[in-house]
Design a protein around this motif. Structure first.
Motif, PDB file in Angstrom:
ATOM      1  N   LEU A  17      41.331   8.764 -41.082  1.00 28.29           N
ATOM      2  CA  LEU A  17      40.014   8.552 -40.480  1.00 28.29           C
ATOM      3  C   LEU A  17      39.317   9.878 -40.194  1.00 28.29           C
ATOM      4  CD1 LEU A  17      40.688   5.571 -38.038  1.00 28.29           C
ATOM      5  CD2 LEU A  17      39.641   5.534 -40.308  1.00 28.29           C
ATOM      6  N   VAL A  18      40.103  10.877 -39.779  1.00 31.94           N
ATOM      7  CA  VAL A  18      39.527  12.200 -39.563  1.00 31.94           C
ATOM      8  C   VAL A  18      39.034  12.779 -40.885  1.00 31.94           C
ATOM      9  CG1 VAL A  18      39.988  14.547 -38.781  1.00 31.94           C
ATOM     10  CG2 VAL A  18      40.958  12.618 -37.546  1.00 31.94           C
ATOM     11  N   ALA A  19      39.836  12.573 -41.937  1.00 28.07           N
ATOM     12  CA  ALA A  19      39.423  13.045 -43.257  1.00 28.07           C
ATOM     13  C   ALA A  19      38.121  12.374 -43.686  1.00 28.07           C
ATOM     14  CB  ALA A  19      40.525  12.774 -44.280  1.00 28.07           C
ATOM     15  N   LEU A  20      37.976  11.079 -43.376  1.00 26.86           N
ATOM     16  CA  LEU A  20      36.730  10.372 -43.682  1.00 26.86           C
ATOM     17  C   LEU A  20      35.572  10.977 -42.891  1.00 26.86           C
ATOM     18  CD1 LEU A  20      35.114   8.074 -44.949  1.00 26.86           C
ATOM     19  CD2 LEU A  20      35.874   6.593 -43.072  1.00 26.86           C
ATOM     20  N   ALA A 199      38.585  26.654 -22.104  1.00 30.19           N
ATOM     21  CA  ALA A 199      37.768  25.442 -22.030  1.00 30.19           C
ATOM     22  C   ALA A 199      37.294  24.991 -23.406  1.00 30.19           C
ATOM     23  CB  ALA A 199      36.568  25.689 -21.126  1.00 30.19           C
ATOM     24  N   THR A 200      37.741  25.683 -24.454  1.00 29.96           N
ATOM     25  CA  THR A 200      37.222  25.433 -25.796  1.00 29.96           C
ATOM     26  C   THR A 200      37.521  24.029 -26.304  1.00 29.96           C
ATOM     27  OG1 THR A 200      37.396  27.773 -26.369  1.00 29.96           O
ATOM     28  CG2 THR A 200      37.282  26.201 -28.185  1.00 29.96           C
ATOM     29  N   ALA A 201      38.776  23.581 -26.173  1.00 26.86           N
ATOM     30  CA  ALA A 201      39.187  22.307 -26.773  1.00 26.86           C
ATOM     31  C   ALA A 201      38.354  21.124 -26.304  1.00 26.86           C
ATOM     32  CB  ALA A 201      40.675  22.075 -26.525  1.00 26.86           C
ATOM     33  N   PRO A 202      38.221  20.868 -24.982  1.00 29.38           N
ATOM     34  CA  PRO A 202      37.389  19.724 -24.570  1.00 29.38           C
ATOM     35  C   PRO A 202      35.923  19.886 -24.935  1.00 29.38           C
ATOM     36  CG  PRO A 202      38.060  21.026 -22.663  1.00 29.38           C
ATOM     37  CD  PRO A 202      38.857  21.518 -23.829  1.00 29.38           C
ATOM     38  N   LEU A 203      35.443  21.132 -24.981  1.00 31.14           N
ATOM     39  CA  LEU A 203      34.038  21.344 -25.325  1.00 31.14           C
ATOM     40  C   LEU A 203      33.769  21.061 -26.794  1.00 31.14           C
ATOM     41  CD1 LEU A 203      33.125  24.565 -23.294  1.00 31.14           C
ATOM     42  CD2 LEU A 203      32.569  22.189 -22.780  1.00 31.14           C
ATOM     43  N   LEU A 274      39.767  15.485 -33.070  1.00 26.40           N
ATOM     44  CA  LEU A 274      39.864  16.681 -32.232  1.00 26.40           C
ATOM     45  C   LEU A 274      40.424  16.337 -30.856  1.00 26.40           C
ATOM     46  CD1 LEU A 274      36.462  18.345 -33.173  1.00 26.40           C
ATOM     47  CD2 LEU A 274      38.734  19.226 -33.710  1.00 26.40           C
ATOM     48  N   ARG A 275      40.046  15.181 -30.309  1.00 25.36           N
ATOM     49  CA  ARG A 275      40.557  14.771 -29.010  1.00 25.36           C
ATOM     50  C   ARG A 275      42.069  14.530 -29.083  1.00 25.36           C
ATOM     51  NH1 ARG A 275      37.900  10.490 -28.541  1.00 25.36           N
ATOM     52  NH2 ARG A 275      36.130  11.228 -27.341  1.00 25.36           N
ATOM     53  N   GLU A 276      42.522  13.911 -30.162  1.00 18.75           N
ATOM     54  CA  GLU A 276      43.955  13.666 -30.325  1.00 18.75           C
ATOM     55  C   GLU A 276      44.742  14.971 -30.408  1.00 18.75           C
ATOM     56  OE1 GLU A 276      46.987  11.699 -33.640  1.00 18.75           O
ATOM     57  OE2 GLU A 276      44.843  11.247 -33.698  1.00 18.75           O
ATOM     58  N   VAL A 277      44.205  15.903 -31.181  1.00 17.30           N
ATOM     59  CA  VAL A 277      44.885  17.205 -31.324  1.00 17.30           C
ATOM     60  C   VAL A 277      44.903  17.941 -29.986  1.00 17.30           C
ATOM     61  CG1 VAL A 277      44.767  19.457 -32.431  1.00 17.30           C
ATOM     62  CG2 VAL A 277      44.386  17.404 -33.760  1.00 17.30           C
ATOM     63  N   SER A 278      43.790  17.900 -29.245  1.00 16.62           N
ATOM     64  CA  SER A 278      43.732  18.572 -27.951  1.00 16.62           C
ATOM     65  C   SER A 278      44.757  17.983 -26.992  1.00 16.62           C
ATOM     66  CB  SER A 278      42.327  18.443 -27.360  1.00 16.62           C
ATOM     67  OG  SER A 278      41.371  19.044 -28.210  1.00 16.62           O
ATOM     68  N   ALA A 279      44.886  16.649 -27.010  1.00 14.34           N
ATOM     69  CA  ALA A 279      45.857  16.006 -26.129  1.00 14.34           C
ATOM     70  C   ALA A 279      47.285  16.413 -26.489  1.00 14.34           C
ATOM     71  CB  ALA A 279      45.706  14.489 -26.214  1.00 14.34           C
TER      72      ALA A 279
END
Length: 285
Positions: A17-20, A199-203, A274-279
């Motif tokens: 889905l990310v690739a899409l 603070a980069t990841a959540p932003l 990105l949210r999944e990777v940050s978590a």
């Protein structure tokens, strides 16, 4: 371990889905940048009015998505219409982030009077319905690219300010920030070298979501006649022009709506990845 900007996590086999999302967003960026090479016809040229998709013109033209009521090729207008949506939305969102991050870092780190003043201004702006606020600003300043950027910055920066302020308040009490203060580092260096990078990841996640929201806003403004002045191609303006004849000629509105939806979908899928990777990175730490 790959950082939040690494590409190992983007393998299609692991995150289809990310690739899409990357494919959709990257595709529209490519279209916006090379519209002059990709569009088959001049988007302002009148050829055959209301030609259905797949039909042909008197001189051998092929209208893959049909033409509008003035005879302009819809595919060409969609391609050129990607420019204001993609480029304008990106510039407006980046400008809003610059303002929101600067204010949020200052309020969250210095606190006191600075925090009180900036938070009060942000709360006042956030008390207004966002779309109405955009409309009022555009009507007051006039419809243009620059004024759309001003409106989006004015309406979006307070929400970004709140996010950054909360992160800055939390990070300012961490040991590495206290150590930097003890070492005599300047406030500017602490904000830019210690707090902002953490603070980069959540932003980044919020940026993708907000960029999609801004794309919708740009489309809404075009639909309301507050986007680019006609006859410039604009996805929202194309929907507005074709809505009166949508039942008889659905291709007038279906394709612009699909274009907006695909871009927003791509940004949403990218933000989810990105949210999944940050978590995961947060758990790893």
């Amino acid at each position: 371990m790959a950082g939040p900007f690494g590409f190992a996590w983007l393998r299609p086999a692991r995150h289809p889905l990310v690739a899409l999302g990357i494919f959709l967003v990257g595709g529209w960026i490519f279209v916006a940048l090379f519209a002059g090479l990709l569009a088959p016809y001049d988007p302002l040229r009148s050829i055959v009015p209301l030609a259905p998709p797949g039909s042909h013109g008197p001189h051998g033209e092929t209208f893959w998505l049909g033409t509008d009521f003035l005879g302009r090729d819809i595919l060409s207008r969609l391609i050129y219409g990607a420019r204001p949506v993609v480029i304008l939305s990106t510039i407006a969102t980046l400008t809003a982030y610059a303002v929101g991050i600067a204010g949020g870092l200052a309020a969250g780190y210095f606190r006191g009077f600075v925090d009180t003043v900036l938070s009060s201004v942000a709360n006042v702006i956030l008390s207004f319905p966002v779309l109405i606020l955009y409309i009022v600003i555009i009507v007051a300043l006039g419809a243009s690219d620059g004024n759309v950027i001003i409106a989006v910055t004015f309406g979006s920066a307070p929400a970004i300010f709140r996010i950054v302020r909360g992160i800055a308040i939390d990070l300012s009490t961490r040991d590495f920030v206290c150590a930097a203060v003890t070492q005599g580092e300047t406030s500017f260096r602490i904000l830019t070298r210690e707090i902002l990078p953490n603070a980069t990841a959540p932003l980044v996640v919020d940026f993708c979501l907000r960029l999609g929201y801004t794309a919708i806003i740009v489309g809404d403004l075009g639909f309301l006649g507050l986007g680019l002045p006609p006859p410039n191609p604009d996805w929202g303006g194309m929907v507005n022009e074709g809505r009166a004849m949508a039942f008889a000629f659905p291709h007038l509105v279906v394709f612009p709506c699909l274009a907006i939806s695909s871009l927003v979908l791509g940004l949403s899928l990218l933000a989810d990845g990105l949210r999944e990777v940050s978590a995961r990175m947060g758990l790893a730490r």
